[in-house]
Design an enzyme around this catalytic site. Structure first.
Site, PDB file in Angstrom:
ATOM      1  N   ARG A  85      -3.016 -14.746  -3.856  1.00  0.00           N
ATOM      2  CA  ARG A  85      -4.275 -14.634  -3.613  1.00  0.00           C
ATOM      3  C   ARG A  85      -5.057 -14.147  -4.748  1.00  0.00           C
ATOM      4  O   ARG A  85      -4.405 -13.947  -5.993  1.00  0.00           O
ATOM      5  CB  ARG A  85      -4.788 -13.712  -2.623  1.00  0.00           C
ATOM      6  CG  ARG A  85      -4.062 -12.420  -2.933  1.00  0.00           C
ATOM      7  CD  ARG A  85      -4.674 -11.326  -1.876  1.00  0.00           C
ATOM      8  NE  ARG A  85      -3.742 -10.191  -1.956  1.00  0.00           N
ATOM      9  CZ  ARG A  85      -3.995  -9.146  -2.801  1.00  0.00           C
ATOM     10  NH1 ARG A  85      -5.028  -9.057  -3.845  1.00  0.00           N
ATOM     11  NH2 ARG A  85      -3.309  -7.878  -2.861  1.00  0.00           N
TER      12      ARG A  85
ATOM     13  N   GLY B 281       0.800  -1.176  -0.145  1.00  0.00           N
ATOM     14  CA  GLY B 281       0.001   0.007   0.029  1.00  0.00           C
ATOM     15  C   GLY B 281       0.891   1.153   0.090  1.00  0.00           C
ATOM     16  O   GLY B 281       0.307   2.498   0.193  1.00  0.00           O
ATOM     17  N   GLY B 282       2.007   1.127  -0.329  1.00  0.00           N
ATOM     18  CA  GLY B 282       2.776   2.462  -0.340  1.00  0.00           C
ATOM     19  C   GLY B 282       3.509   2.959   0.975  1.00  0.00           C
ATOM     20  O   GLY B 282       4.242   3.947   0.878  1.00  0.00           O
TER      21      GLY B 282
ATOM     22  N   LYS C 167      16.424  -0.124  -7.974  1.00  0.00           N
ATOM     23  CA  LYS C 167      16.497   1.006  -8.858  1.00  0.00           C
ATOM     24  C   LYS C 167      15.196   1.878  -9.060  1.00  0.00           C
ATOM     25  O   LYS C 167      14.208   0.703  -9.023  1.00  0.00           O
ATOM     26  CB  LYS C 167      16.955   0.513 -10.333  1.00  0.00           C
ATOM     27  CG  LYS C 167      17.266   1.697 -11.259  1.00  0.00           C
ATOM     28  CD  LYS C 167      18.362   2.452 -11.237  1.00  0.00           C
ATOM     29  CE  LYS C 167      18.295   3.460 -12.474  1.00  0.00           C
ATOM     30  NZ  LYS C 167      19.110   4.478 -12.188  1.00  0.00           N
TER      31      LYS C 167
ATOM     32  N   HIS D 248       0.008   4.469  -4.856  1.00  0.00           N
ATOM     33  CA  HIS D 248       0.234   3.085  -5.099  1.00  0.00           C
ATOM     34  C   HIS D 248      -0.785   2.122  -4.990  1.00  0.00           C
ATOM     35  O   HIS D 248      -0.847   0.959  -5.075  1.00  0.00           O
ATOM     36  CB  HIS D 248       1.299   2.517  -3.923  1.00  0.00           C
ATOM     37  CG  HIS D 248       2.481   3.382  -4.045  1.00  0.00           C
ATOM     38  ND1 HIS D 248       3.457   3.160  -5.191  1.00  0.00           N
ATOM     39  CD2 HIS D 248       3.090   4.244  -3.170  1.00  0.00           C
ATOM     40  CE1 HIS D 248       4.336   3.927  -4.867  1.00  0.00           C
ATOM     41  NE2 HIS D 248       4.393   4.738  -3.833  1.00  0.00           N
TER      42      HIS D 248
ATOM     43  N   GLU E 295       3.707  -9.406 -10.464  1.00  0.00           N
ATOM     44  CA  GLU E 295       3.605  -8.013 -10.472  1.00  0.00           C
ATOM     45  C   GLU E 295       5.068  -7.713 -11.122  1.00  0.00           C
ATOM     46  O   GLU E 295       5.763  -7.816 -10.699  1.00  0.00           O
ATOM     47  CB  GLU E 295       3.141  -7.311  -9.531  1.00  0.00           C
ATOM     48  CG  GLU E 295       1.579  -7.711  -9.006  1.00  0.00           C
ATOM     49  CD  GLU E 295       0.947  -6.759  -8.173  1.00  0.00           C
ATOM     50  OE1 GLU E 295       1.185  -5.639  -8.301  1.00  0.00           O
ATOM     51  OE2 GLU E 295      -0.251  -7.062  -7.596  1.00  0.00           O
TER      52      GLU E 295
ATOM     53  N   LEU F 186      12.542   3.337 -11.135  1.00  0.00           N
ATOM     54  CA  LEU F 186      12.234   3.553 -12.602  1.00  0.00           C
ATOM     55  C   LEU F 186      11.638   4.952 -13.006  1.00  0.00           C
ATOM     56  O   LEU F 186      10.474   5.137 -12.131  1.00  0.00           O
ATOM     57  CB  LEU F 186      11.563   2.385 -13.292  1.00  0.00           C
ATOM     58  CG  LEU F 186      12.253   1.083 -13.192  1.00  0.00           C
ATOM     59  CD1 LEU F 186      11.407  -0.362 -13.682  1.00  0.00           C
ATOM     60  CD2 LEU F 186      13.630   0.906 -14.007  1.00  0.00           C
TER      61      LEU F 186
ATOM     62  N   HIS G 146       2.743  -0.415 -14.635  1.00  0.00           N
ATOM     63  CA  HIS G 146       2.471  -1.741 -13.900  1.00  0.00           C
ATOM     64  C   HIS G 146       1.788  -2.794 -14.452  1.00  0.00           C
ATOM     65  O   HIS G 146       0.421  -2.469 -15.005  1.00  0.00           O
ATOM     66  CB  HIS G 146       1.760  -0.984 -12.439  1.00  0.00           C
ATOM     67  CG  HIS G 146       1.758  -2.243 -11.586  1.00  0.00           C
ATOM     68  ND1 HIS G 146       1.774  -1.722 -10.131  1.00  0.00           N
ATOM     69  CD2 HIS G 146       1.385  -3.502 -11.340  1.00  0.00           C
ATOM     70  CE1 HIS G 146       1.726  -2.773  -9.224  1.00  0.00           C
ATOM     71  NE2 HIS G 146       1.441  -3.987 -10.396  1.00  0.00           N
TER      72      HIS G 146
END
Length: 451
Positions: free
Chosen positions: A293, A166-167, A203, A237, A277, A205, A210
């Site tokens: 999940r 969640g960022g 790194k 996010h 992801e 980007l 996404h």
């Protein structure tokens, strides 16, 4: 493994209703659990049985493992579907269910653990042949390590909590002067949010997309992929709008990265649904995490493949294996999902309250996953998602036109919702062109006045 006879759904809201529908279609009895705040929820009304497991607080209800196990024992449920969020990626929960002879409809506890820690997940991904973002070998434990690692990777760098989500516990450092502060702040946030202050570095980007790959395994070494979803339109996010397939990929890229992921799941002997992801930039994919999940955005994959992912989860958990081979997976058309939240469309301030009027759009290619109804009181205790609008068309252009029409039909009165935001986005030329990255939405919100 014997066939499942009764499933307890350990979740709430639209995902609980989604799983309940699958159970009914398969002829499997279903039990739902609920807090006192959710006594009037749609999934509670429609379930075969319901059990109140506690007060509104998630910690005392939907995260209360002992209460959920007790509900299984009281009702005779021999399997649990965790949905997403809450206990869906809790390895301890999976272990406890197994100890009680209850089937967890998901991966093994070991696989949840491996992918739940971002450092271990990245190491495992490398071993499985999945491309990763250049970064630290493991935890960055000291200021000296942080400075040294950042210099080796090259600026800008991203410092992330190993147990993050969640960022939270995530900071960007654009120069040596930024590193120490970002490293310290990320650790503090991680400790507060997750009880674990470990961080690592990778790194950063500049303008990636996404992209996530839907995978499915039977736990015996067979696995397939079901294509990708583009989840680049995000705020803090958090995903807002998702598409399948991605406007950025061609068929060759899609099948290549999909096969890499399927092969990795074969080696891992992964069981059930999972999503790998990636950040995608300049034709390259970089692994960021795996969710063990069902995803919120799974319906757009169902739309373009015709495969019911919850049916498939239950089938695999029952020991029935996968219902299709890779050669039998075919992609048709384009699908988009908009997450409709009970929030102000620009400030994103939550808007709990009573829905005074509710009208869902319909027609060919339009699906609504929502437990909302007229007179339903949205509680203030949980995630603000009240529904998902999923639209499918033969082409992306047709899909966008259908989405525009469906959004105009959708009525939710009595509370603020994010519907006006999507009405803006569907008319935006960058979105129409499929020309956006993970920073696009936040830049748009910062620079565009509300209509």
């Amino acid at each position: 493994m014997p066939m499942i006879s009764k499933i307890l759904i350990a979740n709430r809201g639209e995902i609980a209703l989604r799983v309940l529908r699958a159970c009914k279609e398969l002829g499997i009895a279903c039990v739902v659990v609920h807090s006192t705040a959710d006594a009037d929820a749609m999934h509670v009304r429609l379930a075969d049985e319901s059990v109140c497991i506690g007060p509104p607080s998630s910690r005392e209800s939907y995260l209360n493992i002992h209460q959920i196990v007790a509900a299984c024992e009281i009702t005779g449920a021999d399997a649990v579907h965790p949905g997403y969020g809450f206990l869906s990626e809790n390895a301890k929960f999976a272990d406890i269910l197994e100890a009680h002879g209850i089937t967890f409809i998901g991966p093994t506890a070991d696989h949840i653990r491996i992918m739940g820690d971002k450092i271990t997940a990245k190491t495992t991904a490398l071993e499985l042949g999945i491309p990763v973002v250049p970064g630290s070998d493991g935890e960055v434990k000291t200021e000296e390590d942080a400075l040294k690692t950042a210099a080796e990777i090259g600026y800008p760098v991203l410092i992330k909590a190993t147990a993050g989500g969640g960022g939270r516990g995530m900071k960007v450092a654009k120069s040596e002067a930024d590193v120490i502060e970002a490293w310290s702040t990320a650790r503090t946030e991680a400790a507060a949010a997750f009880g674990n202050d470990a961080v690592y570095m990778e790194k950063y980007l500049g303008k990636p997309r996404h992209i996530e790959i839907q995978v499915f395994g039977d736990g015996e070494g067979n696995a397939i992929h079901l294509g990708e979803r583009d989840c680049s339109l995000q705020r803090r996010h958090q995903k807002v709008w998702e598409e399948a397939n991605s406007p950025a990929l061609n068929v060759e890229q899609r099948m290549k990265i999909g096969q890499v992921c399927a092969d990795a799941m074969k080696k891992l002997k992964y069981r059930g649904a999972g999503t790998i992801e990636f950040l995608y930039e300049n034709g390259e994919f970089y692994f960021i995490e795996m969710n063990t999940r069902l995803q919120v955005e799974h319906p757009i994959t169902e739309a373009i493949t015709g495969i019911d992912l919850v049916h498939e989860q239950i089938r695999v958990a029952s020991g029935g294996g996968l219902s299709v081979t890779q050669d039998e997976v075919h992609f048709s058309g384009h699908a988009i999902e908009c997450r409709i939240n009970a929030e102000h469309a620009r400030t994103f301030v939550p808007s709990p309250g009573t829905i005074t009027h509710f009208h869902a759009p319909g027609g060919l290619g339009v699906r609504i996953d929502s437990g909302a109804y007229q007179g339903y009181k949205i509680p203030p205790y949980y995630d603000s998602l009240i529904g998902k609008l999923i639209v499918h068309g033969r082409t992306r252009v047709e899909c966008m036109m259908r989405l525009r029409r469906a959004l105009d039909e959708f009525v939710v009165d009595g509370i603020n919702t994010t519907l006006p935001l999507f009405q803006d986005l569907v008319s935006n030329q960058d979105i129409a062109n499929g020309d956006y990255d993970i920073h696009w939405l936040e830049d748009y919100l910062a620079n565009t006045p509300a209509a």
